[in-house]
Design a protein around this motif. Structure first.
Motif, PDB file in Angstrom:
ATOM      1  N   SER A  42       0.969  -1.493  -0.123  1.00 27.12           N
ATOM      2  CA  SER A  42       0.013   0.006   0.201  1.00 27.12           C
ATOM      3  C   SER A  42       0.912   1.273  -0.232  1.00 27.12           C
ATOM      4  CB  SER A  42      -0.793   0.024   1.296  1.00 27.12           C
ATOM      5  OG  SER A  42      -1.746  -1.137   1.501  1.00 27.12           O
ATOM      6  N   ARG A  43       0.043   2.495  -0.595  1.00 25.39           N
ATOM      7  CA  ARG A  43       0.964   3.617  -0.681  1.00 25.39           C
ATOM      8  C   ARG A  43       0.110   4.378   0.603  1.00 25.39           C
ATOM      9  NH1 ARG A  43       4.870   6.429  -3.077  1.00 25.39           N
ATOM     10  NH2 ARG A  43       4.839   4.533  -4.930  1.00 25.39           N
ATOM     11  N   GLU A  44       1.016   5.309   1.211  1.00 24.35           N
ATOM     12  CA  GLU A  44       0.460   6.130   2.396  1.00 24.35           C
ATOM     13  C   GLU A  44       1.073   7.584   2.228  1.00 24.35           C
ATOM     14  OE1 GLU A  44       0.024   4.576   6.242  1.00 24.35           O
ATOM     15  OE2 GLU A  44      -0.981   2.726   5.627  1.00 24.35           O
ATOM     16  N   GLN A  45       0.446   8.657   2.539  1.00 24.35           N
ATOM     17  CA  GLN A  45       1.089   9.782   2.771  1.00 24.35           C
ATOM     18  C   GLN A  45       1.240  10.469   4.080  1.00 24.35           C
ATOM     19  OE1 GLN A  45       2.164  10.352  -1.189  1.00 24.35           O
ATOM     20  NE2 GLN A  45       2.072  12.347   0.014  1.00 24.35           N
ATOM     21  N   LEU A  46       2.292  11.065   4.346  1.00 27.82           N
ATOM     22  CA  LEU A  46       2.360  11.727   5.701  1.00 27.82           C
ATOM     23  C   LEU A  46       2.845  13.061   5.737  1.00 27.82           C
ATOM     24  CD1 LEU A  46       2.475  11.286   8.910  1.00 27.82           C
ATOM     25  CD2 LEU A  46       4.847  10.584   8.600  1.00 27.82           C
ATOM     26  N   GLN A  47       2.277  14.056   6.447  1.00 25.08           N
ATOM     27  CA  GLN A  47       2.668  15.582   6.332  1.00 25.08           C
ATOM     28  C   GLN A  47       3.721  15.650   7.308  1.00 25.08           C
ATOM     29  OE1 GLN A  47       1.505  17.286   3.856  1.00 25.08           O
ATOM     30  NE2 GLN A  47       2.958  18.904   4.143  1.00 25.08           N
ATOM     31  N   VAL A  48       4.882  16.074   7.116  1.00 25.51           N
ATOM     32  CA  VAL A  48       5.924  16.247   7.977  1.00 25.51           C
ATOM     33  C   VAL A  48       6.514  17.795   7.210  1.00 25.51           C
ATOM     34  CG1 VAL A  48       8.254  15.533   8.681  1.00 25.51           C
ATOM     35  CG2 VAL A  48       6.597  14.087   7.767  1.00 25.51           C
ATOM     36  N   GLY A  49       6.090  18.580   8.234  1.00 29.61           N
ATOM     37  CA  GLY A  49       6.404  20.061   7.892  1.00 29.61           C
ATOM     38  C   GLY A  49       5.812  20.324   6.714  1.00 29.61           C
ATOM     39  N   ASP A  50       6.343  20.920   5.707  1.00 33.30           N
ATOM     40  CA  ASP A  50       6.013  21.280   4.540  1.00 33.30           C
ATOM     41  C   ASP A  50       6.118  20.328   3.476  1.00 33.30           C
ATOM     42  OD1 ASP A  50       8.895  21.352   4.263  1.00 33.30           O
ATOM     43  OD2 ASP A  50       9.294  23.152   3.186  1.00 33.30           O
ATOM     44  N   ILE A  51       6.482  18.952   3.863  1.00 32.93           N
ATOM     45  CA  ILE A  51       6.723  17.815   2.809  1.00 32.93           C
ATOM     46  C   ILE A  51       5.561  16.846   3.222  1.00 32.93           C
ATOM     47  CG2 ILE A  51       8.338  16.011   2.510  1.00 32.93           C
ATOM     48  CD1 ILE A  51      10.684  17.705   3.139  1.00 32.93           C
ATOM     49  N   LEU A  53       5.217  13.586   2.824  1.00 35.46           N
ATOM     50  CA  LEU A  53       6.074  12.106   2.420  1.00 35.46           C
ATOM     51  C   LEU A  53       5.043  11.181   2.125  1.00 35.46           C
ATOM     52  CD1 LEU A  53       8.974  10.983   2.825  1.00 35.46           C
ATOM     53  CD2 LEU A  53       8.071  10.415   5.068  1.00 35.46           C
ATOM     54  N   SER A  54       5.626  10.602   0.778  1.00 34.07           N
ATOM     55  CA  SER A  54       4.930   9.372   0.244  1.00 34.07           C
ATOM     56  C   SER A  54       5.719   8.330   0.605  1.00 34.07           C
ATOM     57  CB  SER A  54       4.837   9.421  -1.038  1.00 34.07           C
ATOM     58  OG  SER A  54       4.200   8.431  -1.939  1.00 34.07           O
ATOM     59  N   TYR A  55       5.032   7.145   1.198  1.00 27.19           N
ATOM     60  CA  TYR A  55       5.881   5.780   1.345  1.00 27.19           C
ATOM     61  C   TYR A  55       5.029   4.420   1.282  1.00 27.19           C
ATOM     62  CZ  TYR A  55       3.390   6.067   5.846  1.00 27.19           C
ATOM     63  OH  TYR A  55       2.312   6.258   6.768  1.00 27.19           O
ATOM     64  N   LEU A  56       5.753   3.368   0.689  1.00 24.28           N
ATOM     65  CA  LEU A  56       5.035   2.236   0.616  1.00 24.28           C
ATOM     66  C   LEU A  56       5.072   1.567   2.094  1.00 24.28           C
ATOM     67  CD1 LEU A  56       6.561   1.243  -2.769  1.00 24.28           C
ATOM     68  CD2 LEU A  56       4.344   2.383  -2.126  1.00 24.28           C
ATOM     69  N   ILE A  57       4.248   0.700   2.210  1.00 22.60           N
ATOM     70  CA  ILE A  57       3.944   0.049   3.679  1.00 22.60           C
ATOM     71  C   ILE A  57       3.531  -1.430   3.452  1.00 22.60           C
ATOM     72  CG2 ILE A  57       1.742   1.020   3.846  1.00 22.60           C
ATOM     73  CD1 ILE A  57       2.871   0.976   7.221  1.00 22.60           C
ATOM     74  N   SER A  58       4.022  -2.506   3.943  1.00 27.29           N
ATOM     75  CA  SER A  58       3.416  -3.946   4.047  1.00 27.29           C
ATOM     76  C   SER A  58       3.931  -4.564   5.132  1.00 27.29           C
ATOM     77  CB  SER A  58       4.207  -4.609   2.626  1.00 27.29           C
ATOM     78  OG  SER A  58       3.223  -5.610   2.544  1.00 27.29           O
ATOM     79  N   GLY A  59       3.290  -5.623   5.422  1.00 31.52           N
ATOM     80  CA  GLY A  59       3.699  -6.423   6.543  1.00 31.52           C
ATOM     81  C   GLY A  59       2.864  -6.450   7.802  1.00 31.52           C
ATOM     82  N   ASP A  60       3.295  -6.859   8.615  1.00 27.23           N
ATOM     83  CA  ASP A  60       2.510  -6.915  10.106  1.00 27.23           C
ATOM     84  C   ASP A  60       2.428  -5.530  10.910  1.00 27.23           C
ATOM     85  OD1 ASP A  60       1.209  -7.222  12.687  1.00 27.23           O
ATOM     86  OD2 ASP A  60       2.897  -8.917  13.380  1.00 27.23           O
TER      87      ASP A  60
END
Length: 289
Positions: A42-51, A53-60
């Motif tokens: 899966s792909r998720e987004q996280l706001q970190v300040g003005d960025i 951040l897009s990341y992929l995540i999998s597993g437990d």
């Protein structure tokens, strides 16, 4: 100037500059991917300040968290999909698009290692008494090392995979400086420009990182190939000499291996992660006695 403009060599450089810079900037065009997500990752987004951040995540979701960082250029999907496609039991794997690459927004270059490490902080979790393990390939290596120095209570260990840590081994070619200024920079796409800027800035950034290395207290694993022509194996003795405070420090040397460990040496990278996990579990058992 008129003589320069009439020079055949001048126009050859102009015409070939994008290809030359691609070569200098470590294989720029081939390592991006358009991967978004699928049934496994899966792909998720996280706001970190003005960025954003897009990341992929999998597993437990409750497992040992491990975060993977790509080098320059690249992105999470192109570099780490197969790792996230096959997450071992008891682990949660995350791979980020570093600032300036992939789906992370704004698509603005961030060359400072401190700022790159800072975007990881919201993803650093502690579960079952164990902090997050970081794996960084190539330029991702100094980023995870910097994160370990900056967040000692949140990072449990790091795996530096073909990492560039020795500032004395960094070399910027004249053509890379040429490609960093108009009109030549206009010939490059955004990925190439960002990668070139990172590589030009890296030596200075590594000199800022070097005084922090002795203070890294976490478990450190180094994985490096002897035939790496992009980030030479000589980086390994530098890390051995500088990271004197690590809770444990082990090197996996892969004879004849080139730079591309995330595709050709995934088993060695997994084993390095497993070894850190075992060390953390041993610590937990000792503390419980």
């Amino acid at each position: 100037m008129k003589k320069l403009v009439k020079s055949l060599k001048f126009w050859i450089v102009i015409l070939l500059l994008p290809m030359v810079l691609v070569g200098c900037s470590s294989w720029i065009m081939d390592f991006d991917s358009d991967f978004v997500s699928d049934e496994f990752v899966s792909r998720e987004q996280l706001q970190v300040g003005d960025i954003s951040l897009s990341y992929l995540i999998s597993g437990d979701p409750n497992g040992q968290r491990v975060i993977f960082l790509h080098g320059t250029p690249g992105d999470a999907g192109g570099n780490w999909y197969e790792m996230l496609r096959n997450v071992p039991d008891g682990y949660q794997f995350i791979a980020i698009d570093r600032p300036g690459f992939g789906h992370t927004k704004p698509r603005k270059q961030v060359v400072e290692l401190d700022r790159q490490a800072a975007v990881l902080e919201p993803l650093l979790v502690t579960r079952n008494g164990k902090g997050t393990i970081l794996v960084g390939h190539s330029l991702g290596g100094p980023v995870v090392t910097n994160a370990a120095a900056n967040f000692p209570d949140k990072v449990a260990g790091i795996v530096v995979a073909a990492g560039a840590l020795d500032p004395d081994l960094e070399e910027v070619l004249f053509i890379q400086h040429v490609g960093n200024v108009p009109p030549f920079v206009w010939l490059l796409d955004k990925t190439a420009k960002h990668s070139n800027k990172e590589l030009i800035a890296l030596e200075d950034e590594l000199r800022l990182l070097q005084p922090k290395l002795a203070g890294i207290k976490q478990h450190v694993r180094i994985v490096h190939g002897t035939a790496d022509e992009l980030v030479p194996y000589e980086n390994v003795p530098f890390m051995e000499k500088e990271m004197t405070g690590a809770a444990s420090f082990k090197v996996t040397t892969i004879d004849g291996m080139n730079h591309f460990l995330q595709w050709r040496s995934r088993n060695e990278l997994r084993e390095a992660v497993f070894d850190i996990t075992k060390s953390l579990e041993d610590e937990r058992k000792t503390a419980a006695r």
